[in-house]
Design a protein around this motif. Structure first.
Motif, short mmCIF file in Angstrom:
data_model
loop_
_atom_site.label_atom_id
_atom_site.label_comp_id
_atom_site.label_asym_id
_atom_site.label_seq_id
_atom_site.Cartn_x
_atom_site.Cartn_y
_atom_site.Cartn_z
N ASP A 197 -3.23 -0.65 -7.29
CA ASP A 197 -3.02 0.53 -7.84
C ASP A 197 -3.84 1.38 -6.92
O ASP A 197 -4.92 1.08 -6.35
CB ASP A 197 -3.70 0.56 -9.49
N LYS A 198 -3.48 2.65 -7.01
CA LYS A 198 -4.22 3.93 -6.34
C LYS A 198 -5.77 3.78 -6.21
O LYS A 198 -6.43 3.77 -5.25
CB LYS A 198 -3.60 5.20 -6.44
N HIS A 199 -6.21 3.83 -7.44
CA HIS A 199 -7.52 3.98 -7.60
C HIS A 199 -8.27 2.79 -7.09
O HIS A 199 -9.56 2.92 -7.10
CB HIS A 199 -7.98 4.16 -9.10
N LEU A 200 -7.80 1.61 -6.89
CA LEU A 200 -8.42 0.18 -6.41
C LEU A 200 -8.17 0.24 -4.69
O LEU A 200 -8.55 -0.64 -4.36
CB LEU A 200 -7.69 -0.57 -6.99
N MET A 201 -7.53 1.08 -4.26
CA MET A 201 -7.48 1.02 -2.70
C MET A 201 -8.53 1.59 -1.92
O MET A 201 -9.03 2.26 -2.47
CB MET A 201 -6.11 1.87 -2.39
N CYS A 202 -8.85 0.94 -0.92
CA CYS A 202 -9.95 1.43 -0.14
C CYS A 202 -9.47 0.86 1.38
O CYS A 202 -8.60 0.35 1.56
CB CYS A 202 -11.16 0.67 -0.46
N PRO A 203 -10.29 1.61 2.40
CA PRO A 203 -9.96 1.23 3.83
C PRO A 203 -9.76 -0.32 4.02
O PRO A 203 -11.08 -0.94 3.71
CB PRO A 203 -11.14 1.95 4.60
N ARG A 204 -9.01 -0.81 4.66
CA ARG A 204 -8.75 -2.30 4.95
C ARG A 204 -9.54 -2.81 5.95
O ARG A 204 -9.64 -1.98 7.02
CB ARG A 204 -7.47 -2.64 4.95
N THR A 205 -10.31 -3.82 5.87
CA THR A 205 -10.92 -4.60 6.91
C THR A 205 -10.24 -5.81 7.16
O THR A 205 -10.52 -6.59 8.07
CB THR A 205 -12.48 -4.86 6.69
N ARG A 206 -9.59 -6.24 6.35
CA ARG A 206 -8.53 -7.65 6.50
C ARG A 206 -7.14 -7.26 6.41
O ARG A 206 -6.65 -6.30 5.26
CB ARG A 206 -8.68 -8.47 5.20
N THR A 207 -6.30 -7.45 7.19
CA THR A 207 -4.59 -7.04 7.15
C THR A 207 -3.93 -7.85 6.14
O THR A 207 -4.23 -9.18 5.64
CB THR A 207 -4.28 -7.24 8.41
N ARG A 208 -2.77 -7.06 5.88
CA ARG A 208 -1.81 -8.03 4.75
C ARG A 208 -0.89 -8.91 5.97
O ARG A 208 -0.93 -8.88 7.15
CB ARG A 208 -0.90 -6.76 4.42
N ARG A 209 -0.36 -9.81 5.36
CA ARG A 209 0.70 -10.60 5.91
C ARG A 209 1.98 -9.93 6.15
O ARG A 209 2.90 -10.33 7.08
CB ARG A 209 1.18 -11.71 5.22
N ILE A 210 2.39 -8.84 5.79
CA ILE A 210 3.41 -7.94 6.27
C ILE A 210 3.10 -6.65 6.71
O ILE A 210 1.90 -6.41 6.50
CB ILE A 210 4.27 -7.80 4.88
N ASP A 211 3.99 -5.89 7.54
CA ASP A 211 3.96 -4.71 7.63
C ASP A 211 4.41 -3.66 6.96
O ASP A 211 5.08 -4.18 5.84
CB ASP A 211 4.39 -4.60 9.35
N ASP A 212 4.27 -2.49 7.11
CA ASP A 212 4.98 -1.37 6.15
C ASP A 212 6.53 -1.52 6.06
O ASP A 212 7.10 -0.78 5.06
CB ASP A 212 4.49 -0.19 6.55
N SER A 213 7.13 -1.85 6.95
CA SER A 213 8.69 -1.95 6.96
C SER A 213 9.12 -3.14 6.15
O SER A 213 10.61 -3.22 5.83
CB SER A 213 9.18 -2.18 8.47
N TYR A 214 8.32 -3.83 5.49
CA TYR A 214 9.00 -5.21 4.94
C TYR A 214 9.57 -4.76 3.60
O TYR A 214 9.14 -3.86 3.03
CB TYR A 214 7.93 -6.16 4.72
N THR A 215 11.01 -5.42 3.44
CA THR A 215 11.56 -5.25 2.34
C THR A 215 11.57 -6.68 1.64
O THR A 215 12.15 -7.66 2.16
CB THR A 215 13.02 -4.76 2.53
N PRO A 216 11.42 -6.60 0.24
CA PRO A 216 11.22 -8.04 -0.49
C PRO A 216 12.73 -8.36 -0.74
O PRO A 216 13.68 -7.66 -0.95
CB PRO A 216 10.36 -7.80 -1.71
N PRO A 217 12.89 -9.73 -1.07
CA PRO A 217 14.30 -10.34 -1.44
C PRO A 217 14.93 -9.85 -2.71
O PRO A 217 16.08 -9.97 -2.83
CB PRO A 217 14.34 -11.72 -1.05
N PHE A 218 13.84 -9.82 -3.53
CA PHE A 218 14.56 -9.26 -4.94
C PHE A 218 13.41 -8.41 -5.51
O PHE A 218 12.21 -8.37 -5.05
CB PHE A 218 14.79 -10.48 -5.50
N PRO A 219 13.66 -7.66 -6.71
CA PRO A 219 12.62 -6.66 -7.24
C PRO A 219 11.52 -7.62 -8.04
O PRO A 219 11.93 -8.61 -8.62
CB PRO A 219 13.57 -5.82 -7.92
N ALA A 220 10.51 -6.90 -7.96
CA ALA A 220 9.20 -7.32 -8.89
C ALA A 220 8.50 -6.25 -9.18
O ALA A 220 8.56 -5.34 -8.60
CB ALA A 220 8.61 -8.59 -8.29
#
Length: 346
Positions: free
Chosen positions: A6-29
């Motif tokens: 959620d937006k109010h829980l976001m902060c500058p990352r010091t640890r990366t996600r396993r995906i990049d911003d272009s990732y598209t999931p295989p089904f909705p959730a």
């Protein structure tokens, strides 16, 4: 599409996600969303343990007593009822309750009617077993996931609202990426489970970053081919994986696993089930999920079912995962056998 965090829980990352911003999931959730004013939830697992038909009537009466206590001032906003038979052959009936205010839970727990019943000497001498497992995760320490476009289960019912479609799912590591704390913390475990024995009671204290996952499925609305696929293919491999964690989970980091079925207020089984398991760490849970044959089979069978049915899917699935601070978890067992809950891990 939006982030699971959620937006109010976001902060500058010091640890990366396993995906990049272009990732598209295989089904909705989707994930649950709570009001920004909520900072901590309470998840209470209240159990009654019995063995044999001769004790079932008394066990049901005890469960009704717990349910009645939920109607008192400051009681939970939502609760589920469930049943399972453990590896030792004991019936376990649970009421799983949720609060979005730890102060309200504390007032409810201190209520004379609640406290006097739980602390009564008869709790340890009436032939039944009782347990309380209390989790109080901060909102930055848990995540939810719903593989259905409507409705929520568990803590999501108390969260009340849900996100739009989210990006962080459908890949190994997505569970960690959905937890707000993962932006800056590896959530490694420290310490060990510690058990303190008292007359007829055992208190277990959890360690830092112990993980609890509740993962459920609802096949109430399935018909035809989908029902055949779930009951004939998906559920058997799911049960095999859950039994593995129950019986052989310790070496892979799973302290305890219960595979339960929902019941209604009269004790009738519903077409909904879920597992609740306690893990040494998120890393242990991830390793089992990503590499152990039992979970690979579960995940592969689920993906085949989704791909076969696509938009016609009526099956519903969800989970909630909490990474606990040591001080935010309490486990107490009264007259329960040694393989119950966190006692077997300790």
């Amino acid at each position: 599409m939006e982030s699971a965090i959620d937006k109010h829980l976001m902060c500058p990352r010091t640890r990366t996600r396993r995906i990049d911003d272009s990732y598209t999931p295989p089904f909705p959730a989707w994930v649950g969303r709570a009001d920004a004013s909520v900072t901590q939830f309470v998840m209470g697992y209240f159990g009654v343990q019995s063995k044999g038909e001769s004790q079932l009537s008394a066990a049901c009466a005890a469960l009704r007593q717990i349910m009645t206590s939920f109607t008192l001032d400051d009681g939970p906003h939502h609760h589920d009822l469930s049943h399972y038979v453990d590896a030792a052959g004991y019936d376990n009936m649970l009421a799983i309750a949720y609060w979005d205010d730890p102060a309200a839970f504390a007032r409810w727990e201190a209520n004379m009617q609640v406290a006097s019943w739980w602390n009564a000497e008869s709790r340890g001498s009436d032939g039944l077993g009782y347990f309380r497992e209390i989790l109080m995760p901060g909102v930055e320490r848990f995540e939810t996931l719903y593989a259905m476009p409507e409705g929520m289960e568990g803590v999501g019912v108390v969260m009340a609202t849900r996100s739009d479609e989210i990006q962080e799912h459908g890949y190994w590591g997505a569970m960690r990426d959905r937890i707000a704390l993962s932006q800056t913390d590896g959530m490694a475990p420290t310490g060990d489970l510690v058990a303190e024995e008292r007359p007829s009671r055992v208190i277990v204290r959890g360690h830092e970053n112990l993980v609890v996952i509740r993962s459920g499925q609802d096949w109430t609305e399935t018909v035809g081919k989908e029902r055949e696929l779930y009951l004939g293919e998906m559920e058997p491999v799911l049960r095999e994986g859950m039994n593995f964690l129950r019986d052989e989970g310790q070496p892979v980091g799973c302290y305890s696993n219960r595979y339960m079925q929902h019941i209604d207020a009269s004790g009738q089984l519903q077409e909904k089930s879920f597992s609740v398991s306690h893990w040494r760490s998120l890393a242990h849970l991830e390793r089992w999920s990503e590499s152990h044959p039992t979970h690979i089979e579960i995940f592969g069978t689920f993906m085949r079912m989704v791909q076969t049915l696509q938009a016609d899917l009526k099956w519903k699935g969800y989970h909630e995962v909490s990474v606990m601070r040591a001080e935010d978890q309490r486990y107490e067992y009264i007259n329960c056998h040694a393989g119950t809950g966190l006692m077997c891990g300790a």
